[in-house]
Scaffold this motif. Structure first.
Motif, PDB file in Angstrom:
ATOM      1  N   PRO A   1       1.667 -46.898 -37.353  1.00 19.28           N
ATOM      2  CA  PRO A   1       1.703 -48.024 -38.279  1.00 19.28           C
ATOM      3  C   PRO A   1       2.631 -49.142 -37.784  1.00 19.28           C
ATOM      4  O   PRO A   1       2.355 -50.318 -38.011  1.00 19.28           O
ATOM      5  N   ALA A   2       3.691 -48.791 -37.085  1.00 23.38           N
ATOM      6  CA  ALA A   2       4.607 -49.803 -36.545  1.00 23.38           C
ATOM      7  C   ALA A   2       3.885 -50.733 -35.571  1.00 23.38           C
ATOM      8  O   ALA A   2       4.154 -51.944 -35.538  1.00 23.38           O
ATOM      9  N   PHE A   3       2.956 -50.198 -34.789  1.00 20.01           N
ATOM     10  CA  PHE A   3       2.186 -51.029 -33.869  1.00 20.01           C
ATOM     11  C   PHE A   3       1.341 -52.023 -34.659  1.00 20.01           C
ATOM     12  O   PHE A   3       1.286 -53.211 -34.322  1.00 20.01           O
ATOM     13  N   LEU A   4       0.694 -51.545 -35.717  1.00 17.86           N
ATOM     14  CA  LEU A   4      -0.118 -52.444 -36.545  1.00 17.86           C
ATOM     15  C   LEU A   4       0.732 -53.519 -37.204  1.00 17.86           C
ATOM     16  O   LEU A   4       0.328 -54.682 -37.284  1.00 17.86           O
ATOM     17  N   ARG A   5       1.906 -53.139 -37.656  1.00 16.83           N
ATOM     18  CA  ARG A   5       2.808 -54.145 -38.236  1.00 16.83           C
ATOM     19  C   ARG A   5       3.192 -55.173 -37.171  1.00 16.83           C
ATOM     20  O   ARG A   5       3.258 -56.373 -37.447  1.00 16.83           O
TER      21      ARG A   5
ATOM     22  N   GLU B   1       2.743 -59.095 -37.326  1.00 16.87           N
ATOM     23  CA  GLU B   1       3.876 -60.023 -37.245  1.00 16.87           C
ATOM     24  C   GLU B   1       3.692 -61.034 -36.130  1.00 16.87           C
ATOM     25  O   GLU B   1       4.166 -62.166 -36.230  1.00 16.87           O
ATOM     26  N   ALA B   2       2.989 -60.639 -35.060  1.00 10.32           N
ATOM     27  CA  ALA B   2       2.719 -61.558 -33.957  1.00 10.32           C
ATOM     28  C   ALA B   2       1.605 -62.546 -34.311  1.00 10.32           C
ATOM     29  O   ALA B   2       1.333 -63.473 -33.557  1.00 10.32           O
ATOM     30  N   GLY B   3       0.955 -62.339 -35.461  1.00  9.29           N
ATOM     31  CA  GLY B   3      -0.074 -63.263 -35.913  1.00  9.29           C
ATOM     32  C   GLY B   3      -1.459 -62.979 -35.358  1.00  9.29           C
ATOM     33  O   GLY B   3      -2.370 -63.778 -35.543  1.00  9.29           O
ATOM     34  N   LEU B   4      -1.631 -61.851 -34.690  1.00  8.18           N
ATOM     35  CA  LEU B   4      -2.929 -61.546 -34.102  1.00  8.18           C
ATOM     36  C   LEU B   4      -3.941 -61.176 -35.180  1.00  8.18           C
ATOM     37  O   LEU B   4      -5.086 -61.625 -35.142  1.00  8.18           O
TER      38      LEU B   4
ATOM     39  N   GLY C   1       0.991 -51.852 -19.947  1.00  9.76           N
ATOM     40  CA  GLY C   1       2.324 -52.340 -19.654  1.00  9.76           C
ATOM     41  C   GLY C   1       2.603 -53.768 -20.078  1.00  9.76           C
ATOM     42  O   GLY C   1       3.675 -54.302 -19.800  1.00  9.76           O
ATOM     43  N   THR C   2       1.668 -54.401 -20.756  1.00  6.91           N
ATOM     44  CA  THR C   2       1.860 -55.777 -21.221  1.00  6.91           C
ATOM     45  C   THR C   2       2.705 -55.763 -22.497  1.00  6.91           C
ATOM     46  O   THR C   2       2.410 -55.001 -23.409  1.00  6.91           O
ATOM     47  N   PRO C   3       3.742 -56.589 -22.561  1.00  6.98           N
ATOM     48  CA  PRO C   3       4.510 -56.667 -23.812  1.00  6.98           C
ATOM     49  C   PRO C   3       3.607 -57.091 -24.969  1.00  6.98           C
ATOM     50  O   PRO C   3       2.657 -57.855 -24.779  1.00  6.98           O
ATOM     51  N   ILE C   4       3.894 -56.614 -26.159  1.00  8.78           N
ATOM     52  CA  ILE C   4       3.007 -56.845 -27.301  1.00  8.78           C
ATOM     53  C   ILE C   4       2.801 -58.325 -27.594  1.00  8.78           C
ATOM     54  O   ILE C   4       1.683 -58.757 -27.896  1.00  8.78           O
ATOM     55  N   GLU C   5       3.854 -59.134 -27.487  1.00 10.35           N
ATOM     56  CA  GLU C   5       3.710 -60.570 -27.743  1.00 10.35           C
ATOM     57  C   GLU C   5       2.763 -61.202 -26.730  1.00 10.35           C
ATOM     58  O   GLU C   5       1.936 -62.040 -27.087  1.00 10.35           O
ATOM     59  N   ALA C   6       2.886 -60.796 -25.471  1.00 11.93           N
ATOM     60  CA  ALA C   6       2.006 -61.319 -24.425  1.00 11.93           C
ATOM     61  C   ALA C   6       0.575 -60.838 -24.634  1.00 11.93           C
ATOM     62  O   ALA C   6      -0.377 -61.603 -24.454  1.00 11.93           O
TER      63      ALA C   6
END
Length: 112
Positions: free
Chosen positions: A33-37, A41-44, A75-80
């Motif tokens: 669930p933290a990944f989905l949050r 939060e990143a607006g995706l 390995g890509t950061p979540i924001e990227a």
């Protein structure tokens, strides 16, 4: 849930119907669930909220989150990853529009 609160059976084929709870969505994606949050939060994706305030996800949102999960797994950061997906969507839209304009031009329709 959506405001219309129509019959659920009629929404089962709707890719935008928020049928998945956060826990179920995380299970389906093999994530937390933290990944989905985080992708929210990143607006995706922006999950709908039930009357009780719980996040609900559609199949279309799960597909987008799955793409983010794939990129993060590489390995890509979540924001990227979220930015990459946003740019991929913009490119798809631009290519679709380009095809439509070319088709109109090929048909001799100068009224674009």
């Amino acid at each position: 849930m959506p405001a219309e609160n129509g019959p659920v059976v009629g929404n089962l084929d709707d890719d935008d119907y928020p049928a998945y709870t956060m826990g179920r969505a995380a299970d389906v994606l093999g994530t937390t669930p933290a990944f989905l949050r985080a992708v929210g939060e990143a607006g995706l994706i922006t999950p709908l909220r039930s009357e009780g305030g719980h996040r609900r996800y559609s199949r279309r949102q799960l597909l987008v989150a799955a793409r983010a999960r794939e990129l993060v797994g590489q390995g890509t950061p979540i924001e990227a990853a979220c930015r990459i997906i946003s740019l991929e969507d913009q490119l798809d839209d631009a290519l679709r529009l380009n095809r439509e304009i070319r088709q109109k031009l090929d048909e001799g329709d100068a009224h674009i």
